[in-house]
Design an enzyme around this catalytic site. Structure first.
Site: not given
Ligand code: USQ
Length: 391
Positions: A144, A179, A182, A185
């Protein structure tokens, strides 16, 4: 090729299995349905009505004439995984068989331990099975972009050349995971890198950004082949959530200011990237890292794009800034290099208005299944800072 897909019942694992099968590869899949169980435990479910594993596989056989071999069991069970690897003798393993949610990993001690056990131990079991049965097999591991966090310098693809006190070396890029998911990973990357250096395994870590989208070429061939689509606070990713929220009239849930910037890619591009990685394997002893995303957006930019597209379709959409339940930077520099997959021939799908509209149309067909109570965020990264804890 003989391809083994771990997590073959999931959002990405299932369409990946279909893609390799459609291309004529000999595909085996492993899953223990923990993702389905986690949803049941949390009162959420896929928006799309997903068929059970056996019915999906039968449907694929009917539609394509191809056979997918399935194994039901947990990657945490090292003996089970070892038998599967010994029996299927894969030339490539695509490893999606993990707990993929950051909020889930932050729910409680139990869920954090479960996440790290599933992810780190499952991956470690796999490394031993590869070493002992198929040391020439290419491991394609879903990592990730979140392993790197948001440093105040450009993010390189896996490695950085450092000059320190007059000496130079190329070393793994520093990690600042956001998190406990993360973190798991990052631990996996360390273990895989070690296995490549020590046992001469070959591996590609696909440091993937946030995936969005509903359909792929193969899942669109028959209703029974549809993949899951999550929008709940634990397993739904941000753009998929915003599209669903727009359709059902729920305000778009932007956490904090919404200036958090991340890399994104379409589900179809995930499959293309995995295919490219498998078709161009790492050398023996090599631990390659590709940054797998196509575009960068801030959360607020995404909300605005969804609002615009949905309003053109006649929806009325409100953007709501919620107190951020996570501990993360809301204002930061972000520039991640992502040229290695492009160099291998990836043709990116860009997030234009048409694409958002097509997601909205796909969601409309199933909007009656939406469970609105699963949308709002309740999981706090630091409960000591939550208003409830202060009250
Ligand atoms: N966010 C919002 N509103 C929401 C949901 C999320 O503002 O309703 C924000 C979060 O605070 C964060 C961002 O959007 O800053 C991304 O959140 P997310 O839940 O879409 O993604 P994340 O928790 O980072 O995890 C997801 C996948 C994970 C993958 C990762 C890639 O669940 O499996 O590894 O994206 S990355 O983000 O590049 O690490």
């Amino acid at each position: 090729m003989r391809v083994l897909i771990l997590g073959g019942d999931g959002y990405l694992g299932w369409p990946t299995a279909l893609r390799f099968s459609a291309r004529g590869h000999e595909v085996s899949v492993v899953d223990n349905f923990s993702r389905r169980r986690w949803h049941t435990e949390h009162g959420s479910a896929s928006l799309t009505p997903i068929a059970d594993f056996d019915r999906r596989i039968e449907a694929w056989h009917e539609v394509s004439g191809e056979q997918i071999r399935s194994y039901v069991g947990a990657v945490e069970d090292g003996d089970f995984l070892d038998e599967v690897v010994a029996e299927t003798r894969p030339e490539a393993v695509v490893h999606y068989g993990q707990q993929p949610s950051a909020p889930y990993s932050m729910l409680s001690r139990e869920r954090a331990v479960e996440t790290q056990y599933t992810n780190v131990i499952g991956n470690l079991n796999l490394l031993f099975s590869l070493r002992d049965h198929v040391p020439d097999c290419h491991l394609v591991k879903l990592g990730t972009m979140g392993e790197y966090g948001q440093p105040n310098i450009d993010i390189e693809e896996g490695y950085i050349e450092i000059e320190h006190k007059g000496r130079k070396d190329t070393l793994p890029f520093p990690k600042l995971p956001g998190s406990l998911y993360h973190c798991s990973k990052v631990h996996d990357s360390t273990n895989i890198h070690f296995a490549c250096r020590t046992w001469g395994l070959r591996a590609t870590d696909l440091n993937q950004g946030i995936v969005y989208g509903v359909e792929t070429e193969e899942t669109a061939r028959d209703e029974r082949l549809i993949t899951r689509f999550d929008y709940d606070e634990l397993f739904g990713t941000v753009l998929n959530r915003f599209c669903l929220q727009a359709v059902i009239g729920h305000p778009l849930t932007v956490y904090g200011a919404g200036h958090q910037t991340r890399g994104f890619l379409n589900i179809r591009d995930t499959l293309a990237c995995v295919e490219l990685a498998v078709a161009n394997p790492a050398a023996r002893g090599d631990f390659r890292v590709f940054n797998q995303f196509t575009e960068q957006f801030s959360v607020l930019e995404l909300a605005e794009r969804v609002k615009l597209a949905a309003e053109h379709l006649g929806y009325s959409v409100e953007i709501q800034h919620l107190e951020n339940p996570r501990v993360e930077k809301e204002e930061h520099y972000y520039n991640a290099i992502h040229t290695k997959l492009l160099d291998l021939g990836l043709e990116p799908t860009m997030l234009g208005e048409e694409l958002v509209e097509s997601m909205i149309h796909a969601i409309e067909r199933h909007k009656g299944n939406a469970i609105e109570s699963s949308i709002d965020p309740h999981t706090r990264w630091n409960p000591a800072k939550s208003p409830a804890a202060q009250a």
